[in-house]
Structure formats: structure tokens, C-alpha cells
Scaffold this motif. Structure first.
Motif, PDB file in Angstrom:
ATOM      1  N   UNK A 133       0.821  -1.222   0.000  1.00 34.58           N
ATOM      2  CA  UNK A 133       0.000   0.000   0.000  1.00 34.58           C
ATOM      3  C   UNK A 133       0.853   1.269   0.000  1.00 34.58           C
ATOM      4  N   UNK A 134       1.950   1.238   0.728  1.00 31.70           N
ATOM      5  CA  UNK A 134       2.771   2.445   0.846  1.00 31.70           C
ATOM      6  C   UNK A 134       3.791   2.531  -0.271  1.00 31.70           C
ATOM      7  N   UNK A 135       4.465   1.436  -0.610  1.00 28.36           N
ATOM      8  CA  UNK A 135       5.490   1.463  -1.630  1.00 28.36           C
ATOM      9  C   UNK A 135       6.669   2.308  -1.182  1.00 28.36           C
ATOM     10  N   UNK A 154       8.606 -22.365  -2.399  1.00 29.86           N
ATOM     11  CA  UNK A 154       7.636 -23.457  -2.526  1.00 29.86           C
ATOM     12  C   UNK A 154       7.031 -23.849  -1.192  1.00 29.86           C
ATOM     13  N   UNK A 155       7.575 -23.328  -0.103  1.00 30.36           N
ATOM     14  CA  UNK A 155       7.082 -23.700   1.226  1.00 30.36           C
ATOM     15  C   UNK A 155       6.015 -22.753   1.747  1.00 30.36           C
ATOM     16  N   UNK A 156       5.829 -21.627   1.095  1.00 37.92           N
ATOM     17  CA  UNK A 156       4.829 -20.655   1.552  1.00 37.92           C
ATOM     18  C   UNK A 156       3.444 -21.038   1.043  1.00 37.92           C
ATOM     19  N   UNK A 157       2.458 -20.679   1.844  1.00 38.02           N
ATOM     20  CA  UNK A 157       1.081 -20.943   1.443  1.00 38.02           C
ATOM     21  C   UNK A 157       0.679 -19.991   0.313  1.00 38.02           C
ATOM     22  N   UNK A 158      -0.306 -20.371  -0.509  1.00 40.02           N
ATOM     23  CA  UNK A 158      -0.723 -19.523  -1.636  1.00 40.02           C
ATOM     24  C   UNK A 158      -1.128 -18.109  -1.220  1.00 40.02           C
ATOM     25  N   UNK A 159      -1.775 -17.961  -0.040  1.00 42.37           N
ATOM     26  CA  UNK A 159      -2.227 -16.639   0.359  1.00 42.37           C
ATOM     27  C   UNK A 159      -1.044 -15.685   0.536  1.00 42.37           C
ATOM     28  N   UNK A 160       0.072 -16.199   1.036  1.00 40.87           N
ATOM     29  CA  UNK A 160       1.261 -15.357   1.211  1.00 40.87           C
ATOM     30  C   UNK A 160       1.881 -15.039  -0.140  1.00 40.87           C
ATOM     31  N   UNK A 161       1.943 -16.012  -1.037  1.00 39.58           N
ATOM     32  CA  UNK A 161       2.561 -15.787  -2.344  1.00 39.58           C
ATOM     33  C   UNK A 161       1.732 -14.822  -3.193  1.00 39.58           C
ATOM     34  N   UNK A 162       0.413 -14.885  -3.047  1.00 43.16           N
ATOM     35  CA  UNK A 162      -0.427 -13.918  -3.761  1.00 43.16           C
ATOM     36  C   UNK A 162      -0.097 -12.498  -3.334  1.00 43.16           C
ATOM     37  N   UNK A 163      -0.024 -12.298  -2.029  1.00 42.58           N
ATOM     38  CA  UNK A 163       0.282 -10.960  -1.531  1.00 42.58           C
ATOM     39  C   UNK A 163       1.709 -10.552  -1.902  1.00 42.58           C
ATOM     40  N   UNK A 164       2.621 -11.512  -1.951  1.00 39.84           N
ATOM     41  CA  UNK A 164       4.000 -11.200  -2.337  1.00 39.84           C
ATOM     42  C   UNK A 164       4.065 -10.744  -3.794  1.00 39.84           C
ATOM     43  N   UNK A 165       3.301 -11.392  -4.649  1.00 38.59           N
ATOM     44  CA  UNK A 165       3.299 -11.000  -6.065  1.00 38.59           C
ATOM     45  C   UNK A 165       2.751  -9.584  -6.237  1.00 38.59           C
ATOM     46  N   UNK A 166       1.645  -9.274  -5.568  1.00 37.24           N
ATOM     47  CA  UNK A 166       1.061  -7.938  -5.696  1.00 37.24           C
ATOM     48  C   UNK A 166       1.927  -6.884  -5.026  1.00 37.24           C
ATOM     49  N   UNK A 167       2.577  -7.258  -3.924  1.00 38.94           N
ATOM     50  CA  UNK A 167       3.492  -6.324  -3.265  1.00 38.94           C
ATOM     51  C   UNK A 167       4.684  -6.015  -4.171  1.00 38.94           C
ATOM     52  N   UNK A 168       5.236  -7.046  -4.820  1.00 39.44           N
ATOM     53  CA  UNK A 168       6.362  -6.827  -5.727  1.00 39.44           C
ATOM     54  C   UNK A 168       5.939  -6.000  -6.937  1.00 39.44           C
ATOM     55  N   UNK A 169       4.707  -6.174  -7.374  1.00 35.01           N
ATOM     56  CA  UNK A 169       4.193  -5.349  -8.476  1.00 35.01           C
ATOM     57  C   UNK A 169       4.196  -3.877  -8.104  1.00 35.01           C
ATOM     58  N   UNK A 174       6.927   1.516  -8.585  1.00 28.01           N
ATOM     59  CA  UNK A 174       7.549   2.683  -7.969  1.00 28.01           C
ATOM     60  C   UNK A 174       9.032   2.762  -8.295  1.00 28.01           C
ATOM     61  N   UNK A 175       9.681   1.613  -8.439  1.00 30.51           N
ATOM     62  CA  UNK A 175      11.126   1.590  -8.666  1.00 30.51           C
ATOM     63  C   UNK A 175      11.462   0.363  -9.518  1.00 30.51           C
ATOM     64  N   UNK A 176      11.458   0.502 -10.853  1.00 31.05           N
ATOM     65  CA  UNK A 176      11.659  -0.670 -11.726  1.00 31.05           C
ATOM     66  C   UNK A 176      12.989  -1.383 -11.524  1.00 31.05           C
ATOM     67  N   UNK A 207       3.440  -9.993 -14.293  1.00 30.57           N
ATOM     68  CA  UNK A 207       4.031 -10.282 -15.598  1.00 30.57           C
ATOM     69  C   UNK A 207       3.625  -9.240 -16.645  1.00 30.57           C
ATOM     70  N   UNK A 208       2.382  -8.807 -16.612  1.00 30.10           N
ATOM     71  CA  UNK A 208       1.928  -7.768 -17.556  1.00 30.10           C
ATOM     72  C   UNK A 208       2.751  -6.501 -17.389  1.00 30.10           C
ATOM     73  N   UNK A 209       3.021  -6.123 -16.158  1.00 31.87           N
ATOM     74  CA  UNK A 209       3.822  -4.926 -15.916  1.00 31.87           C
ATOM     75  C   UNK A 209       5.260  -5.111 -16.387  1.00 31.87           C
ATOM     76  N   UNK A 210       5.831  -6.286 -16.146  1.00 35.40           N
ATOM     77  CA  UNK A 210       7.207  -6.541 -16.567  1.00 35.40           C
ATOM     78  C   UNK A 210       7.339  -6.554 -18.082  1.00 35.40           C
TER      79      UNK A 210
END
Length: 1040
Positions: A133-135, A154-169, A174-176, A207-210
């Protein structure tokens, strides 16, 4: 937030809700803020419960719109709490109250990082949510590696990986730089194999952003995207919770097809076939149903599929299927679906060979013009404008004229402009065009710009057979009781010029024409009065034998307006009165308007300058691809006589023919310029006028200040500031030193000769640098000294060019004996308009120069310019930036188009290869930028070697017309000072010249200081053009 466990918070919220007005609420909020501030300041140790309660109150107050400028430390400290309730409050309130630039965030970076790399999944989700949210740059630099590890773990649950993907986006946006492009291609390919659709949807957003920033890096991910679409289309392994009204994960489908549109093409035949099967399934399986939610989801997938089909340039059968499906959409009752159908059908006009298929739905599109929804009417208008051609122009224009009667005012101006453009471009005959424009003026006079009725005058003036018909139609409209003022203008003008051709018709005698026109005089504005006065003078001139009564009536009107407050009308009245008393002299002064030179329409340019949306832009692009019209445009020039409209005096011209040899009526001769050849014989300089379209300027000329300014305004401002500043101090600069210091192959020749330039007045600018800049730009300063500035503005279209030289006198004294002579090389036809002998103080004159390119050559024309200031004669010879790349048009070819052409040009003389040494060591992106400045379109993906460049362009000349040119540059990463250059085209002379031209810009010419430059050895040209060195321009090049 749960209020049940916090009584104080519940009471505060109830108090706010019970306030009767804003003032009570403000007082209650101020009281609570004071209490919170006191507790934070005085109580050193607050319990976690109290701190949490006060922070919730601060958030609520902030949500009400009040400033909360304290308590940030207490909020941030909750993030470090070991328990979930306090940590949750800390993360949520910090995300809302603080932005990325707040200094307090630096205090919690370590705590957030510990939560991310920890084992508690709940804390990981809270931390990822706040970071996303802050970036911010600091979060990106500090936390991006840890977020990436969570995503690929591979050890993280899907809910964490989903948030990680959107956080990295969010961090990437903000900083490519946080994503290492080289290392992430393989990781993204692995992530796209994810079976969990929640994680896959989040990864696809990333991926679309990249891929939007760097598609070449992710080619290995393209087959993965196709497999995802296959999985969705076949509904394989799709959990029920990701099926929306029977559609498997529509959000994922849309994002995947959006990502595929960033790739230029799909070369793998298997992947391409599989993708088209998926698209075919989507097209066949989409229909309009009653359920709105299902329609929204299915149509979102469908329209993204249509965009992908157009991007991939699919087979004609699939295109026909797309148009047929859109035809169903524009016929349904639901307005949203009709709108989408019309908009996407307009976009499909950009695809070749589908316009005839779209015409089958013309009746339904015309019906949409009567829709109650204005947005649908606008889309229907855009679509009709884009699909119009010679076969259906008459029907479409008539429908637009009929619709003009009931159209709302918001659409009438756009509707009038588009109807005028279509009538002009596709008129079956000129009389029909005149009828259409006059109907247009009659029905929507307030919304018809002056440019439109100027066009009627242009056509009528340049076509003798049309003049009686146009005058008769103008006479008919004058009989109407209610007539718009624009119709009065055009009718009066036409009858003044050609009314005498109707003298034998009933009701068309000079006296009757004067009477009916004079009836309109009391009701018109000042600008129209000026036109009517010119019409009266024309009627008086054409009245033979003279009618004493008519003459007395007209002279009385002239006498009446001699003291009119408007100076333009006053001047016309005085001059016409005096001329009328000179008898035969009146016929000489008020002669019939001459034929106008050729020029293309400005109406299309006006339509392009208007603010339009994506769908209309598609239609406009299509219009620019169609054949050149025989239309006319308006340009600013002094009037030939007083019968031109008072405001914005105009010269009317006709559009250029494609065949220069057919333009005999546009040719005018000047005395041949004689310069010595090698054998002493004179050389004749060919002249031809061929004026370039304004509609295509924007792709070549950098926009000055405003696209909406007229051409005269844009050009007149080039020397404006310097014309009033007076002469600046002269800068000591030797021309010889300037040439020696030059490092550009074309800049060496900016000053044509050195022997003849022993002037006491020296330039105050680096002339060769200015010339070099103008070789890649189309407007700027060519030369400047303390007395004069020479500016240049150029327009290029195919093998034609139009340059305007601006001569600006910077002094308070007149410049006299002004002379300008063009010495063109043999491969150019050039015609310079007449140059005034004097330039008044602080004034500026514009000198048009027309150019036609006959064949490829690197020789450059020379301007021999001289003037006298006081008793000081000044003479300079300047190279004009009419260079080879001005006649290049960059194009982009797909691999399917490029490789057959490359193989077909394997003939030795058509494909030339050379190892070039001494090259400027440029990185590959800078070399690509250099090629783009030379109008060579670098096409990535054609060469598998990342160290190579492939470029394509079209060369235009009168002999070759459009000639495809292909360039390949092979570089050595270990030694950037040498490369292998391959150039291919359909003409061996062009191939050689283009190779040498590119080589000149790649070679690093060393700087020479004390030693005069050696005479350059001219390369051996093919036998096709030995004459190019027997002309003045080539001789001057040899001297240098």
C-alpha cells in the motif's frame, strides 16, 4: 474495526454520529484530539489496550477528513508489538496515515523485514499488505529481495505468495530497478506454471507490468501464456470458486491476452496454432444473454480476444468472424453492448481487408445515429467516417446531412467537419461536392468553420466548368428568406467573381444580383461587409455596357463607408471608389482570381488536432492511409486583390498530383541559373512547385507551441524574439577554425566555401553545429550574425519537401541588396520563391523553397545569400539540410515480411556488405537511437544475436517512388570500434549511397586543430549517377 471490546471508541463514534451540524462535530473532534494528545504526552506508559484504542480513534478522525499531525510515533510503535491485535492496528493505521516519504517509516523497516522473513504467515500478510500500500523507494531497496524470495518459495502458502506478487508489483511500479531483468525471465517462466489460480492471477498482473517495459526479455514465457489460455478454454483443473457465471477465471484470461499483445509476433507455429484455436473457441462461444454479470465477464474476455486477433493479424476468415460477431452486438437493445460493438468495429478498421465486410452492417450503423444515447451516436459517427470510401460516400454523406437537422449542438461542429472531409475526398463529381457544402452551410452555418467555405472557393476557382454551376446555386440560396451569414459570404463571393457568367439567365442581371445581395448588407457583420464591398466592385466591373443607375448606387455605398469605424472596410471603400472612377483601370486591378497552386487539404489536419478518443483515432489513422485527394487547402498569403475575404486573407491552392510530369499548370519558369561546368557549359536548374500536405506534418516535424495554431503563427514565431532585441555583441569566430573543429561528416560542409567568405561580419553561432542539428530536425536556426538571423522550417512527404526560410532583420536599419540563390545538386529539383530586395527594420520575411528528390545522393544544396548593412556587404554560402534521411520513412516489418525480402535481395549489386573500422564506440541502445534519428526503424527480435541490429526504412524519390531498404549491423562486444554493415535495397545506386551515408554517421572522425583538413576522396559511385558531380552543389562539396 470491532467496537464491542472498546467502550471508549464506541462512545466516541456514537457522539460523532449524533452531532446535528458540522460545527458540533468539529468541537467534539477537537476535544477528543486534545485528550489523545494529553494522554500521549503525560502518560509515559500506556497499556497496549489504551494505545490501540487511541490509535483507532485517530484513524477514525482522519477518515472524517481532519488532519492528524501527531501520534505517529505511537502508531508506528504498535508494529513492533508481539501480539496480533496490536500489530494489526499498527499496520493498518500506518498504511492509512503515513505516505512513502514519511521519516517515521525508516524506524520500522527492520521490524517489517523481520515479519516478512519470519514463520508467522499472518504477520507476513500484514507486512506485505502495508508495503504494497505504501510502496516507496526505501521499502523497494530494502525489502524487494525478501518479497521476491517469498514469491518463489515453494514452502509458503498460496495466500502469502499472492500478496508477495502484488506487493512486488507495487514496488516495481515505484522503482523498476528492484527487479533484475536478466535473472527474472526464467523465474517468471516457472511462476507461470503455478497450478493455484489465485497465485497465478497475481503473478500474471506482475508479468503484464514486466513485459510492458521489456518484452524481449520474456520470450520464453510466451508459450506458458498460451498454455494458460488453453487451460482456461478447456476448463481443465479450474476450481469452482474461480468460475464466474460459468466462465473460468475471466480476470486471468483478460490479463493473459493483454500480456500477449506486448509481444510483436508469435513465431512458433505450434504456439500460434494453439492460440488461434483458443481465440476461435472464445469467438464461437460468446453471445449476448440476459444475465448482466455473465455478459460483463464474457464480453471482457471477448473484446480482449478481439484486440489480440487484430494485434496478431490473423487470417481473413477469423477477421470476418470477428466483424460478424460485432455486427450482432450493434443490433441488440442493450446500449452498453451496442457501444462496445461500435467502438471495437471502429478499431478493426485498422486491419486490412475488413472494410468491405464492415460495409455489410452499414444500415445498422446508420440506424445507431438515431440512438437516444449520445455516446452511441458519437461512436456511430466515428465508424461511418472511418468506413467511408468512393463506393458508399454519397449515401453516407447524405445520411449525415439528414442527421444534421436533428443532431444536438454538441455534435454539429464535428459532424459538419467530417461530412465536409468525406465529401471532398470521395466526391463522384465536383458539382455534387458544391451541393453538399452549400447544404452544410445552410443547415449548420454556426458550426461550419471558415475553412470549409474557403474550400468551395478553391474548387470553383480552379475548375472553369464548375464556375457557372456554383454561381447559379449561390443565386438560388440568396432567394431564401432566412439565410445564415456564412452563406451570404460564399454566395456574394461567388457571384462577384462569376455572376457575369449568368447574365443571360432570368433574374441574374448585374442590377438584380446587386439588389438581392444589397438586401443582406444591413444585417451582416463587419467581416461580411468587406466581402460585399468587393462583390459590388466586381459587379460594377463586369457590367457591360455600363449602367449609370447601378454605378451611382454602388458609388453611394462606397461613399457611405469611407468614414466607417473599421479601418479595413474604410480602406476598401476609399480604394474601390477611386478605382471605379478610372474606368478601364478597374478591370485590370479587379481581374478574375487566378488559378491557385496545388496543395492538400487542411481539413483533415484540423480533424486530427481535435481532441478525440481511441476509437476515433483509429478512424483517423485509416483516413491518412487512403489515397491522396484532389482537394484544396487554405494558406496564409497576401491577397491578390481586394475581393478576397477581409479576415485572414487566403490563397487557395490545389492538392499535388502523384505524377509530377502532369503538373504543368502548377509550373512557372525562372531564368536558368548559370554556373560553370567543368567544360564551361551552363547548367540549367529545373523548377517545379509541389507543396506538401499539412496533414502529415506531425509525423516529421516536432510540434512547436500548439497544434491548434495556424501554420503562419507557427512559422512567424521562429525569429520573433530576436527581431526586437537588437544586435547582440559579435562573437569572434574564425570560419576556418569552426570547420576544423567540426566532427560531423555533414557538419564539415555547413559553410560552403572559405575563400569567398572574407566578411567583416562574422556569424555569432556555430554554423556547422546548427546545420548538423537541422539534418536531424526540421526547424531551427540555420545562420545568425549581428544583423540578420536565417531560420528554417521544413515539411517532408514522400519525395517532396517544402522549406520556409525566415529572414529576420535584427536592427533598426533596413537591410538592402538582399539576394538569395540556390545551387542545387543534380539529384534535386529546387525552386526558391522571389526574395525581396530589402528587409525593413525589425521585420521578418518568409521565403518558401520547394524540393523534389529525383534519386539517392549524399550531395547537399547550397544557399548563396548576400545583403548590405549600411556600407558593409555580407555574403555567405550555407549548406541546406536537404540530406538523404529527409526522404526516408521508417517502417516496421514482421519476421514473415522481413526474411523473404532479405532473401530476395541477395543479388550482389543490390546487397552490399562492408566491415567498417574506426567506429564511434556506442552502446547498442545509443546506436539504435542514432538509427532512429536517421529515420531507420530498428526492429528488435529479427536477429537472434543480441549484439546485432536490424533496421528497415522506405526511400522516396521521383524515379523509384517508395523503395524498401533493409540494414543489418553486426557488432563485436569485445571491440566496439569496428562492425560489419550490410545494406540491401532494390536499387544498386540507392544501396551504395545509403551504406555510405550510414557509415559516415558511424565513423568517429578525429578532431583536427592546426592542420587544414585534407580534401576528401570521393568514393567510387556506381555508373548510374556520374552526373551528380557535374553540378554546382557537388563542385562545392569537392572544394571542401
Amino acid at each position: 474495526m470491532a467496537l464491542s471490546g472498546m467502550r471508549g471508541l464506541s462512545v466516541f463514534v456514537s457522539d460523532i454520529r449524533n452531532c446535528h451540524n458540522k460545527e458540533q462535530e468539529r468541537l467534539r473532534v477537537d476535544k477528543e484530539l486534545g485528550n489523545i494528545r494529553t494522554r500521549f504526552k503525560n502518560d509515559k506508559v500506556l497499556s497496549p489496550y489504551e494505545k490501540k484504542k487511541y490509535v483507532w480513534k485517530m484513524l477514525y478522525i482522519y477518515m472524517l477528513g481532519y488532519d492528524v499531525d501527531f501520534g505517529h510515533m505511537e502508531t508506528v510503535s504498535l508494529i513492533s508489538a508481539p501480539k496480533y491485535p496490536e500489530k494489526q492496528v499498527g499496520y493498518i493505521v500506518t498504511s492509512c496515515l503515513l505516505n512513502e516519504n514519511n521519516d517515521f517509516l525508516r524506524m520500522v523497516i527492520n521490524t517489517v523485514r523481520n515479519d516478512i522473513i519470519g514463520r508467522n504467515e499472518t504477520f507476513q500478510c500484514l507486512a506485505l499488505t502495508m508495503v504494497g500500500n505504501i510502496g516507496g523507494k526505501e521499502f523497494s531497496e530494502s525489502l524487494a529481495p525478501d518479497v521476491q524470495k517469498l514469491l518463489i518459495s515453494s514452502s509458503c502458502r498460496p495466500v502469502v505468495r499472492k500478496k508477495a506478487a502484488l506487493c512486488l508489483l507495487r514496488l516495481y511500479r515505484k522503482n523498476p530497478d528492484v527487479v533484475n531483468i536478466d535473472g527474472w525471465s526464467d523465474r517468471m517462466a516457472q511462476l507461470l506454471d503455478e497450478r493455484d489460480l489465485g497465485v497465478l492471477t497475481s503473478v500474471m498482473s506482475l508479468f503484464v507490468s514486466l513485459v510492458s517495459n521489456n518484452a524481449e526479455t520474456y520470450w520464453n514465457c510466451l508459450p506458458k501464456c498460451v498454455r494458460i489460455l488453453e487451460r482456461m478454454a478447456r476448463n481443465q483443473d479450474i476450481p469452482q470458486e474461480y468460475t464466474y457465471y460459468g466462465i473460468p477465471s475471466p480476470w486471468l484470461q483478460v490479463k493473459t491476452m493483454r500480456a500477449l499483445q506486448y509481444f510483436p509476433t508469435i513465431e512458433d507455429p505450434g504456439a500460434r496454432r494453439a492460440l488461434f484455436e483458443v481465440l476461435q473457441r472464445i469467438l464461437m462461444g460468446t453471445d449476448v444473454v440476459k444475465n448482466v454479470n455473465k455478459n460483463n465477464a464474457s464480453h471482457a474476455v471477448l473484446f480482449e480476444a478481439l484486440a489480440l486477433v487484430m494485434h496478431l493479424d490473423a487470417e481473413k476468415e477469423m477477421m470476418s468472424q470477428c466483424v460478424a460477431l460485432l455486427g450482432k452486438f450493434i443490433a441488440v437493445r442493450e446500449p452498453n453492448i451496442r457501444y462496445l460493438g461500435l467502438e471495437n468495429m471502429t478499431r478493426m478498421l485498422l486491419v486490412t481487408d475488413v472494410q468491405d465486410i464492415i460495409k455489410r452492417h452499414q444500415a445498422q450503423i446508420i440506424t445507431s445515429l438515431k440512438d437516444p444515447d449520445i455516446s452511441i451516436r458519437r461512436r456511430a459517427l466515428d465508424l461511418l467516417y472511418g468506413m467511408c470510401d468512393v463506393t458508399n460516400a454519397k449515401e453516407i454523406v447524405e445520411e449525415l446531412l439528414q442527421y444534421l437537422n436533428t443532431a444536438e449542438f454538441a455534435m454539429r461542429e464535428e459532424l459538419s467537419l467530417k461530412a465536409a472531409i468525406l465529401a471532398e475526398k470521395f466526391a463522384p463529381d465536383l458539382s455534387w461536392y458544391v451541393d453538399v457544402i452549400l447544404q452544410l452551410i445552410d443547415k449548420a452555418g454556426d458550426f461550419v468553420s471558415d475553412d470549409i467555405w474557403y474550400r468551395v472557393v478553391q474548387f470553383v476557382t480552379n475548375n472553369d466548368d464548375l464556375q457557372p454551376y456554383a454561381a447559379a446555386k449561390a443565386r438560388e440560396y440568396l432567394d431564401k428568406p432566412a439565410l445564415h451569414e456564412t452563406m451570404v459570404k460564399v454566395s456574394a463571393y461567388l457571384l462577384g467573381e462569376y455572376g457575369h457568367l449568368l447574365a443571360r439567365r432570368p433574374g441574374c442581371s448585374p442590377k438584380e444580383l446587386f439588389a438581392i445581395i444589397n438586401d443582406k448588407l444591413p444585417t451582416v457583420s463587419t467581416s461580411t461587409v468587406a466581402i460585399l464591398l468587393s462583390t459590388y466592385a466586381k459587379i460594377l466591373m463586369h457590367t457591360q455596357p455600363p449602367d449609370v443607375g447601378l454605378q451611382q448606387q454602388i458609388l453611394t455605398i462606397f461613399k457611405k463607408y469611407e468614414s466607417y469605424i473599421d479601418v479595413e472596410i474604410q480602406q476598401r471603400a476609399v480604394e474601390y471608389f477611386e478605382l471605379s472612377r478610372k474606368g478601364a483601370a478597374l478591370a485590370d486591378v479587379l481581374a478574375e482570381m487566378p488559378k491557385f497552386p496545388e496543395r492538400e487539404s487542411a481539413l483533415l489536419k484540423k480533424a486530427e488536432d481535435a481532441e478525440v478518443d481511441t476509437a476515433e483515432q483509429s478512424a483517423i489513422k485509416l483516413r491518412s492511409q487512403q489515397q491522396t485527394s484532389s482537394a484544396l487547402v487554405v494558406v496564409d498569403h497576401p491577397p491578390v486583390n481586394g475581393s478576397v475575404p477581409a479576415s485572414n486573407h487566403l490563397t487557395l491552392v490545389k492538392m499535388p498530383s502523384q505524377n509530377v510530369a502532369e503538373e504543368s499548370n502548377a509550373t512557372y519558369e525562372e531564368p536558368p541559373v548559370e554556373t560553370p561546368k567543368e567544360n564551361g557549359a551552363p547548367i540549367e536548374v529545373e523548377s517545379k512547385v509541389d507543396i506538401i500536405s499539412e496533414a502529415n506534418i506531425e509525423s516529421k516535424v516536432e510540434p512547436p507551441t500548439s497544434h491548434h495554431a495556424s501554420q503562419a503563427d507557427l512559422l512567424a514565431d521562429l525569429l520573433g524574439p530576436l527581431a526586437i532585441e537588437g544586435p547582440p555583441a559579435a562573437v569572434e569566430q574564425s570560419p576556418v577554425q569552426g570547420l576544423e573543429a567540426n566532427q560531423s561528416p555533414v557538419g564539415d560542409l555547413a559553410l560552403a566555401t572559405l575563400e569567398d567568405q572574407s566578411n567583416s561580419v562574422q556569424p555569432i553561432v556555430n554554423v556547422e553545429e546548427k546545420f548538423h542539428i537541422l539534418c536531424s530536425k526540421d526547424s531551427g536556426v540555420l545562420y545568425e550574425d549581428p544583423h540578420i538571423q536565417i531560420g528554417l522550417k521544413a515539411e517532408w512527404r514522400a519525395h517532396h519537401g517544402r522549406l520556409v526560410l525566415f529572414l529576420g532583420n535584427k536592427n533598426t536599419s533596413t537591410l538592402v541588396s538582399v539576394r538569395a540563390l540556390i545551387l542545387p545538386p543534380s539529384h534535386l529539383k529546387m525552386e526558391l520563391s522571389s526574395v525581396p530586395d530589402t528587409i525593413p527594420p525589425r521585420a521578418q520575411v518568409q521565403i518558401p523553397l520547394e524540393v523534389v528528390n529525383l534519386r539517392a545522393s549524399r550531395d547537399v544544396a547550397v544557399l548563396d545569400f548576400s545583403y548590405t548593412f549600411g556600407a558593409i556587404p555580407v555574403n555567405v554560402k550555407l549548406r541546406l539540410p536537404v540530406v538523404l534521411n529527409k526522404f526516408l520513412q521508417p517502417i516496421t516489418l514482421s519476421p514473415e515480411e522481413f526474411f523473404p525480402q532479405w532473401k530476395a535481395l541477395n543479388v550482389q549489386s543490390l546487397k552490399v556488405q562492408e566491415v567498417v573500422k574506426g567506429v564511434k564506440p556506442l552502446p547498442l541502445p545509443e546506436m539504435a537511437s542514432l538509427f532512429m534519428s536517421l529515420h531507420l526503424a530498428v526492429t528488435p527480435g529479427l536477429d537472434n544475436n543480441p549484439n546485432n541490429l536490424v533496421a528497415c526504412t522506405s526511400f522516396f524519390s521521383e524515379t523509384t517512388r517508395a523503395m524498401l531498404c533493409l540494414v543489418r549491423v553486426e557488432t563485436d562486444p569485445q571491440d566496439r570500434t569496428q562492425l560489419r554493415l550490410t545494406v540491401a535495397s532494390g536499387d544498386q545506386h540507392l544501396t551504395f549511397e545509403l551504406k555510405e551515408f550510414i557509415k559516415e554517421h558511424l565513423i568517429d572522425i578525429p578532431r583536427v586543430q592546426a592542420v587544414p583538413p585534407p580534401i576528401a576522396v570521393q568514393p567510387q559511385l556506381p555508373p548510374a549517377a556520374p552526373a551528380s558531380y557535374n553540378d554546382p552543389g557537388a563542385m562545392l562539396a569537392g572544394l571542401l
